[in-house]
Design a protein around this motif. Structure first.
Motif, PDB file in Angstrom:
ATOM      1  N   SER A 141       0.833  -1.198   0.000  1.00 23.75           N
ATOM      2  CA  SER A 141       0.000   0.000   0.000  1.00 23.75           C
ATOM      3  C   SER A 141       0.867   1.245   0.000  1.00 23.75           C
ATOM      4  N   SER A 142       0.222   2.398   0.053  1.00 23.88           N
ATOM      5  CA  SER A 142       0.950   3.668   0.010  1.00 23.88           C
ATOM      6  C   SER A 142       1.635   4.000   1.334  1.00 23.88           C
ATOM      7  N   VAL A 143       1.376   3.232   2.385  1.00 29.19           N
ATOM      8  CA  VAL A 143       2.004   3.501   3.683  1.00 29.19           C
ATOM      9  C   VAL A 143       2.884   2.358   4.158  1.00 29.19           C
ATOM     10  N   SER A 145       4.032  -2.210   3.481  1.00 29.19           N
ATOM     11  CA  SER A 145       3.743  -3.514   2.870  1.00 29.19           C
ATOM     12  C   SER A 145       3.504  -4.536   3.974  1.00 29.19           C
ATOM     13  N   GLU A 172       6.596   4.755   2.959  1.00 27.39           N
ATOM     14  CA  GLU A 172       5.713   5.691   2.289  1.00 27.39           C
ATOM     15  C   GLU A 172       5.736   5.475   0.773  1.00 27.39           C
ATOM     16  N   ILE A 173       4.731   6.016   0.082  1.00 26.33           N
ATOM     17  CA  ILE A 173       4.642   5.873  -1.361  1.00 26.33           C
ATOM     18  C   ILE A 173       5.867   6.445  -2.058  1.00 26.33           C
ATOM     19  N   SER A 174       6.489   7.458  -1.460  1.00 25.93           N
ATOM     20  CA  SER A 174       7.681   8.064  -2.064  1.00 25.93           C
ATOM     21  C   SER A 174       8.823   7.073  -2.174  1.00 25.93           C
ATOM     22  N   TYR A 176       8.802   4.308  -3.523  1.00 24.34           N
ATOM     23  CA  TYR A 176       8.798   3.692  -4.848  1.00 24.34           C
ATOM     24  C   TYR A 176       9.644   4.469  -5.849  1.00 24.34           C
ATOM     25  N   THR A 213      -0.350  -1.052  -4.696  1.00 25.46           N
ATOM     26  CA  THR A 213      -1.390  -0.031  -4.695  1.00 25.46           C
ATOM     27  C   THR A 213      -1.405   0.751  -5.990  1.00 25.46           C
ATOM     28  N   ALA A 215      -1.882   3.706  -6.281  1.00 21.21           N
ATOM     29  CA  ALA A 215      -1.299   5.027  -6.052  1.00 21.21           C
ATOM     30  C   ALA A 215       0.066   5.162  -6.713  1.00 21.21           C
ATOM     31  N   ILE A 216       0.721   4.035  -7.000  1.00 21.78           N
ATOM     32  CA  ILE A 216       2.037   4.097  -7.632  1.00 21.78           C
ATOM     33  C   ILE A 216       1.949   4.727  -9.015  1.00 21.78           C
ATOM     34  N   ARG A 218       0.744   7.395  -9.786  1.00 24.52           N
ATOM     35  CA  ARG A 218       1.032   8.828  -9.699  1.00 24.52           C
ATOM     36  C   ARG A 218       2.503   9.126  -9.936  1.00 24.52           C
TER      37      ARG A 218
END
Length: 558
Positions: A141-143, A145, A172-174, A176, A213, A215-216, A218
């Protein structure tokens, strides 16, 4: 499906920030606004009530006391459910290789003994399948795994869930944005946990899935593609687990989460059993109400005598193969109609009709009489860029009837219906009365949270069975304010405190009633609620995992 117990719940419901989900629609309420002599409002902080519900048929009586949160974490309850329960997915009797008395069924590897065996039977139900199977699911997820390590047995015609082990890694998503290889290697600590749990002899036949997620996206298509490829390569090179299909590692869309949440619920409720001798119960329809989405998934049936009666070919149609059976489901996520976004839509309607000065107080019929709140009015796209605080009061006008007029505008039932029939906002949906007339309805998330206090109270509790009309019946009392509360629940200090602190109960109950009627349910339709265990609730990970092993020939690695 969205959960009020996610990490964003306190932020959203606590008033520390608005939802960032776009509303995704425009309202047709303006043309009928002159009918509404009401004003409205408010998003305020209130968290869900937790606890076991009594006095009605709940999932606690038919599920193992292990269940999933929306992010799929599972927490074992103190008392394991015995296999003798007729509705439990595991119906085979316990078997042992010796004459020792049966022991309590294990809930984790430490109490399990030989993990290649099961306490439920000595041999599989049918030849050609292993006695025990494991399945791995990594939710990125964005927060952070989390890996979910599920143990199943094949004592019956379909795999039966025994227990789950999980491990979490924050990120965090960052994260990635770093090199794809680094992202892939970050999963080693989770996969090493699976190596520790899954017996060596079973690893090659243990399917592993990684769902990233959405969200990746983005971060760009290339980043998403490279991360997925790097994870798959890492699994192939370092771990013996089986990548069952080409999409074993993929970016997961929200629609799939809804479908697998439906599968999780119906798997645990034993409505999908392949046992020809089992009593057949039609699958439940699953209705979820989250922050920004209202979701509905069900399996419609059509009159075979009417050749044109079928599910329309559209984005709402989803074909699912499970345990050798093809199921055609209707699924739709109504974006902008979740509990938080619906409140905001209601507030905007009332605020726009009030013609008040900037510092004026706005009368709001969806707040209980005699209560007040300061709410944030956010622009229609929910960007939070142009928001302002407005003080709203229930005054003497707070009432279910007036509030219901406003939420009817929010549902936009006057919208054009291009493909009939429609539910609301112009969205195609087969009639529940015609295609799902007797099926059971399971309500999750905010639905459950808002009814829970009225089911557990000792002062005039809501009696079983529960019907859709319960939401309106309660709203009619709650919207009348403290005098009515004391009359009905005055001896329950806890419930009184909930209502006194949170006048939005009036709005929420009224909206939920209108939403269920908007789907086409009638007031006398019986409903059931999803019960939480250890603060967790139904999610999608178990359903996605069991779909990879039920009635499927495993591709084992050697």
């Amino acid at each position: 499906m969205l959960s009020p117990r996610s990490s964003n719940y306190k932020r959203l419901e606590g008033g520390t920030g608005p939802s960032r989900e776009p509303a995704g629609r425009s309202f047709a309420w303006k043309k009928s606004a002159i009918r509404v002599v009401v004003f409205i409002g408010l998003v305020y902080s209130f968290g869900p009530r937790r606890g076991v519900l009594n006095g009605y048929v709940s999932l606690s009586s038919i599920m193992r006391p292990d269940t999933m949160s929306n992010d799929c974490e599972m927490t074992p309850a103190p008392e394991p459910l015995t296999t003798e329960h007729p509705d439990h997915p595991q119906s085979a009797p316990a078997a042992h290789d010796d004459d020792s008395p049966p022991t309590a069924h294990p809930t984790d590897p430490a109490s399990d003994g030989d993990l290649t065996k099961t306490h439920h039977c000595a041999k599989p139900y049918k030849a050609g399948v292993p006695l025990v199977q494991f399945a791995l699911m990594i939710d990125m997820s964005s927060v952070g795994s989390r890996i979910h390590i599920y143990k199943f047995n094949n004592c019956g015609p379909s795999p039966a869930f025994e227990y789950e082990v999980s491990k979490y890694r924050h990120g965090e998503i960052s994260f990635y944005r770093t090199s794809p290889r680094t992202v892939a290697e970050s999963l080693d600590s989770l996969l090493d946990e699976a190596v520790r749990v899954v017996p060596e002899s079973l690893r090659g036949c243990t399917p592993v899935q990684v769902k990233v997620t959405a969200a990746i996206r983005r971060l760009g298509a290339k980043v998403a593609r490279d991360v997925v490829a790097a994870i798959r390569l890492r699994l192939e090179e370092k771990y013996l687990f089986s990548l069952q299909s080409d999409n074993a590692v993929e970016i997961m869309e929200g629609r799939e989460q809804s479908i697998y949440a439906w599968l999780t619920a119906n798997y645990l409720l034993s409505t999908l059993s392949a046992d020809p001798s089992a009593q057949k119960t039609p699958p439940y329809a699953v209705l979820g109400l989250g922050f920004a989405l209202a979701e509905i998934i069900f399996e419609p049936t059509f009159d075979v005598a009417k050749p044109d009666a079928q599910l329309e070919e559209s984005e709402h149609k989803y074909e699912l193969m499970y345990d050798g059976q093809r199921r055609v489901l209707y699924e739709h996520s109504h974006r902008g109609y979740g509990m938080v976004t619906a409140r905001q839509s209601t507030h905007r309607i009332v605020d726009s009709m009030s013609n008040h000065s900037e510092d004026a107080v706005v009368t709001n019929p969806c707040l209980a009489r005699g209560t007040n709140r300061t709410v944030e009015i956010i622009d229609e796209k929910m960007t939070g860029k142009n928001w302002r605080s407005v003080t709203m009061v229930g005054g003497d006008v707070g009432s279910w009837e007036s509030c219901n007029e406003v939420v009817e505008l929010v549902l936009n039932k006057d919208a054009s219906c291009e493909v009939q029939p429609c539910s609301f906002n112009g969205v195609y949906q087969p009639s529940l009365l015609e295609t799902f007339p007797h099926g059971k309805i399971l309500l999750l998330h905010f639905f459950d949270d808002r009814l829970s206090p009225f089911l557990t109270t000792t002062a005039n509790p809501l009696k079983a069975p529960i019907h859709v009309s319960a939401f309106a019946d309660l709203a009619k009392i709650v919207c009348r304010g403290p005098t009515a509360w004391k009359e009905h629940w005055g001896s329950d200090a806890g419930l009184m405190q909930e209502l006194e602190r949170r006048p939005e109960w009036c709005l929420d109950l009224t909206y939920m009633n209108a939403l269920l009627l908007g789907y086409g349910l009638e007031g006398d339709r019986e409903i059931q609620l999803g019960t939480q265990f250890g603060g967790m609730e139904l999610g999608w990970c178990l359903g996605a995992s069991v779909a990879t092993i039920a009635g499927v020939e495993l591709n084992c690695r050697v």
